[in-house]
Design an enzyme around this catalytic site. Structure first.
Site, PDB file in Angstrom:
ATOM      1  N   GLN A  56     -66.361   4.998  50.301  1.00 19.70           N
ATOM      2  CA  GLN A  56     -67.637   4.344  50.555  1.00 19.70           C
ATOM      3  C   GLN A  56     -68.670   4.709  49.484  1.00 19.70           C
ATOM      4  OE1 GLN A  56     -68.480   2.190  52.929  1.00 19.70           O
ATOM      5  NE2 GLN A  56     -70.701   2.185  52.828  1.00 19.70           N
ATOM      6  N   HIS A 140     -69.524  -8.163  44.027  1.00 21.83           N
ATOM      7  CA  HIS A 140     -68.519  -7.888  45.058  1.00 21.83           C
ATOM      8  C   HIS A 140     -68.694  -8.826  46.255  1.00 21.83           C
ATOM      9  CE1 HIS A 140     -71.787  -5.415  46.881  1.00 21.83           C
ATOM     10  NE2 HIS A 140     -71.188  -5.709  48.007  1.00 21.83           N
ATOM     11  N   LYS A 240     -93.559  -1.411  68.895  1.00 21.03           N
ATOM     12  CA  LYS A 240     -93.524   0.051  68.918  1.00 21.03           C
ATOM     13  C   LYS A 240     -92.417   0.617  68.013  1.00 21.03           C
ATOM     14  CE  LYS A 240     -90.640   0.489  73.087  1.00 21.03           C
ATOM     15  NZ  LYS A 240     -90.613   1.023  74.467  1.00 21.03           N
ATOM     16  N   ASN A 244     -90.201   3.374  63.256  1.00 25.21           N
ATOM     17  CA  ASN A 244     -88.749   3.571  63.210  1.00 25.21           C
ATOM     18  C   ASN A 244     -88.132   2.761  62.069  1.00 25.21           C
ATOM     19  OD1 ASN A 244     -86.321   4.641  64.046  1.00 25.21           O
ATOM     20  ND2 ASN A 244     -86.050   3.241  65.757  1.00 25.21           N
ATOM     21  N   ARG A 252     -83.120   5.526  53.471  1.00 23.86           N
ATOM     22  CA  ARG A 252     -82.325   4.918  52.402  1.00 23.86           C
ATOM     23  C   ARG A 252     -82.793   5.410  51.040  1.00 23.86           C
ATOM     24  NH1 ARG A 252     -82.772   0.826  48.739  1.00 23.86           N
ATOM     25  NH2 ARG A 252     -80.882  -0.394  48.275  1.00 23.86           N
TER      26      ARG A 252
END
Length: 474
Positions: A56, A140, A240, A244, A252
């Protein structure tokens, strides 16, 4: 079931005891996840199983031993999350009239979205292919569509052309049909969201990479799914959850800053790129992207193939592999973070290996091949834009008012004002020449003191690095 159907006359299909029940996988990120019989038609193929042999995080495994996970388990996770999202919408918003074909297609798109990755993942398309085939545009994502077609044909999967094209569009995140774009645009937000980059692909790889790298992740992808709904043909989130969501993009960024672009990992990437470029004229690696029957055989095992070969044509590539195995890596020389807003003054055509060696001192003996310059662009996933400006929210108190955006000033005063940075990194193929390369880099960067806007940043950078250069501590 319409669209995807089983053809029990194909040899081998009847031997699968999971045909009617799917299969259960115990995933460290999502727990026990189930792939149904439709998904397993695609998963139990050589084209998909190839993903077990693609790391990965590519070269990061040479620096972070925990980064041993593969594209295979990531693809299972993306398919699982994609299924959760669309089934959540079907259950909670019956007015969307989501069909079984759409559910199946979204699951398959999540499962097959990474079929087109080459050896060492993004190294192959971002580093190797531009050097091996500089005039060929190749991604890709396009290769994933090619491999999907090959998978379906090679395994006699009974699926109509319309649904194949639909799955390919879901992988690309762009509907090619005007009617789809107008009526079902939200479906293309699930696997590859081109509006704001919030999709299940990102949800899975951030959480999975954090887990394997030992980094902390404070967001919960499943919670985001529960607090999402489709409004005006777009996936929206409860108000809300705004912080987040910012945390996803910050996580990231942190992964890129600290892990993906780690100095040693990038040095290893440069070495693997050189290995593949050196072997390409003999092994025709870059030509395989044209033929799925050849491309599916390309995995991270290509290094073993080269290493075990006795062909004289691969001698140079084998020598670099030996350096890699014995940790005689390319040497990190130095780096310069381009000040915000100054990107137009410092560009790739001005900062190159050829330009750098022109600033060497007499008798340094530097040649262009001694130097590698890496341009590292790190952002919040949408270049220099704030992706959250394109995310829409809803309020349970005012659902009849539709969706809305939330300005970053109303989220936190600590939200960044810049969303992209460009870092110039210099490496030496021969560590013994690193000092001379560093001096040439210093001289080259001093020329930018002529720019009044850049002068303070260049001066402070040179002052801070001077002692380190002189004592060779970097």
């Amino acid at each position: 079931m319409s669209g995807l159907t089983f053809n029990h006359n194909i040899p081998g299909n009847l031997s699968y005891d999971h045909l009617n029940y799917g299969k259960i996988f115990n995933d460290p990120i999502h727990g026990h996840i189930r792939l149904d019989d439709v998904q397993m038609q695609f998963a139990d193929t050589v084209q998909f199983q190839r993903l077990r042999e693609l790391k990965q995080l590519g070269a990061c495994y040479y620096v972070f031993p925990g980064a041993s996970h593969n594209r295979f388990e990531h693809s299972l996770g993306v398919s699982y999350l994609a299924a959760g999202v669309i089934e959540h919408f079907k259950e909670n918003q019956p007015e969307l009239h989501i069909t079984q074909d759409e559910i199946d297609s979204v699951k398959i798109a999540g499962l097959c979205h990474d079929l087109g990755h080459g050896p060492y993942s993004h190294l192959f398309d971002n580093e190797f292919m531009p050097l091996a085939r500089p005039h060929k545009r190749w991604t890709h994502e396009e290769a994933s569509e090619m491999m999907l077609e090959y998978l379906i044909d090679d395994n006699y999967i009974d699926i109509d052309r319309h649904q194949i094209n639909f799955i390919k569009d879901l992988i690309a995140g762009v509907p090619k049909s005007t009617s789809q774009a107008n009526d079902r645009a939200f479906l293309f937000d699930i696997v590859a969201n081109k509006r704001n980059s919030l999709d299940v692909d990102k949800f899975d790889y951030i959480e999975r990479d954090c887990y394997n790298l030992g980094a902390k992740s404070s967001y919960d992808a499943k919670r985001l799914m529960w607090f999402s709904r489709v409004i005006d043909n777009q996936i929206c989130y409860h108000e809300k959850e705004v912080y987040n969501l910012y945390e996803i993009f910050h996580t990231r960024y942190s992964l890129f800053k600290q892990m993906y672009t780690h100095r040693k990992a990038k040095a290893v990437e440069c070495m693997i790129t050189d290995i593949l470029v050196a072997a390409d004229p003999f092994l025709k690696i870059s030509e395989s992207v044209e033929d799925p029957k050849k491309f599916w055989k390309l995995t991270d095992g290509i290094l073993k193939t080269i290493e075990h070969s006795e062909d004289d044509e691969l001698k140079d590539a084998r020598q670099i592999i030996k350096r890699l195995r014995t940790r005689k890596l390319y040497r990190f020389v130095d780096e310069f973070l381009i000040p915000a807003g100054m990107e137009s003054h410092i560009t790739k055509d001005k900062i190159s290996a050829r330009e750098l060696v022109s600033y060497q001192s007499d008798n340094s003996g530097l040649v262009e091949e001694d130097v590698i310059i890496e341009w590292l662009v790190i952002n919040y996933a949408m270049k220099d834009r704030n992706p959250m400006d394109s995310v829409r929210f809803f309020s349970k108190r005012h659902q009849d008012q539709g969706s809305f955006t939330i300005p970053k000033q109303q989220v936190s005063s600590l939200v960044p004002s810049q969303f992209q940075e460009i870092n110039i990194r210099v490496f030496a193929r021969n560590p013994e020449k690193s000092k001379e390369i560093r001096k040439a880099f210093y001289r080259m960067m001093r020329t930018y003191n002529l720019n009044e806007q850049l002068k303070p940043d260049i001066e402070s950078w040179m002052t801070a690095r001077q002692n380190l250069w002189e004592t060779d501590n970097i």
